[in-house]
Design a protein around this motif. Sequence first.
Motif, PDB file in Angstrom:
ATOM      1  N   THR A  59       0.794  -1.209  -0.008  1.00 29.71           N
ATOM      2  CA  THR A  59       0.064  -0.119   0.031  1.00 29.71           C
ATOM      3  C   THR A  59       0.997   1.359   0.045  1.00 29.71           C
ATOM      4  N   ASP A  62       2.624   1.638  -3.434  1.00 30.43           N
ATOM      5  CA  ASP A  62       1.314   2.139  -4.494  1.00 30.43           C
ATOM      6  C   ASP A  62       1.199   3.542  -4.327  1.00 30.43           C
ATOM      7  N   LYS A  63       1.047   4.027  -3.193  1.00 30.32           N
ATOM      8  CA  LYS A  63       0.780   5.405  -3.081  1.00 30.32           C
ATOM      9  C   LYS A  63       1.843   6.389  -3.698  1.00 30.32           C
ATOM     10  N   ARG A  64       3.000   5.924  -3.153  1.00 30.49           N
ATOM     11  CA  ARG A  64       4.165   6.613  -3.777  1.00 30.49           C
ATOM     12  C   ARG A  64       4.392   6.631  -5.280  1.00 30.49           C
ATOM     13  N   ASN A  66       1.751   6.126  -7.255  1.00 28.41           N
ATOM     14  CA  ASN A  66       0.816   7.094  -7.606  1.00 28.41           C
ATOM     15  C   ASN A  66       0.786   8.523  -7.995  1.00 28.41           C
ATOM     16  N   ASP A  67       1.745   8.867  -6.801  1.00 24.40           N
ATOM     17  CA  ASP A  67       2.049  10.408  -6.717  1.00 24.40           C
ATOM     18  C   ASP A  67       3.130  10.473  -7.830  1.00 24.40           C
ATOM     19  N   LEU A  69       3.065   8.970 -10.721  1.00 23.36           N
ATOM     20  CA  LEU A  69       2.478   8.802 -12.193  1.00 23.36           C
ATOM     21  C   LEU A  69       1.709  10.140 -12.090  1.00 23.36           C
ATOM     22  N   ASN A  70       0.895  10.546 -10.938  1.00 24.37           N
ATOM     23  CA  ASN A  70       0.004  11.824 -11.177  1.00 24.37           C
ATOM     24  C   ASN A  70       0.912  13.232 -11.615  1.00 24.37           C
ATOM     25  N   GLU A  79       1.516   8.263 -21.159  1.00 23.72           N
ATOM     26  CA  GLU A  79       1.417   6.916 -20.316  1.00 23.72           C
ATOM     27  C   GLU A  79       2.052   5.938 -21.308  1.00 23.72           C
ATOM     28  N   SER A  85       4.251  -1.555 -14.082  1.00 17.27           N
ATOM     29  CA  SER A  85       3.498  -2.641 -13.818  1.00 17.27           C
ATOM     30  C   SER A  85       3.569  -3.691 -12.702  1.00 17.27           C
TER      31      SER A  85
END
Length: 239
Positions: A59, A62-64, A66-67, A69-70, A79, A85
């Motif tokens: 978790t 994944d959060k880092r 996502n940060d 990628l955002n 992308e 992946s």
Amino acid sequence: MKHFISITLFLCSISVFASVPNHRHVVVEGIAQVSAAPDVAVLYFNVEAKMASALLAKTNVDKRVNDFLNGLQEFQIDEKNVSASNISTEPNYYYTDDDKQELDGYIASRTIKVTLNKIESLNDFLVFALSVNVNEIRNIEFQSSLKEQLKKEAISLAVRDAKDKAESMAEAFGAKLGKVYSIDSENQSQRYRYGSNDSVEKIQVTGSRIESENFEPGRYLQENIVFSAAVYVVFDLEV
């Protein structure tokens, strides 16, 4: 009485050909190099976390990610130029003073590959990656978006070089260059002008964060990429 004439340049080995003609001929190697400054950077990152459980570690990672990628939109990175992946989790052990193995949480890890087409923003992009707690910058590969075009140009120049050498040798021996008898498949290579620069030492981030105004932005001076080609040709000779 006709004399058999065979001229072979020492620049190449006749063994590269399956056969040579039984009549007069000349064997040459054409070589060429084309250089270009890189305009693309391919970057490899690693994001890792150690937590009490594999789920918590995943978790966190994944959060880092996502940060990370955002924030790519700010650098106009599509992308299709990003790969993020894969993920791995594993238990982490340590040994006590009496050599007993003890579980010390779980480690989750993800790797990210990004192709940066605007190489002038490399330093800003690295700063951004570290600001969202990417653990490691593992590798940076410098490339050229004109790679295929430059490879073709190198081959074309190698062919021209082979013909010029053959004509010069034939003329020196009082002969005339004839038709091409055979052409060996060209050899191609890509290298950097001053040695290998296809990687940057791994950077690990530990300790407290440094405010950006307290240090000068890094400068990255990329070496030119050199595309080389070689072609082996057998020409007939007319005397």
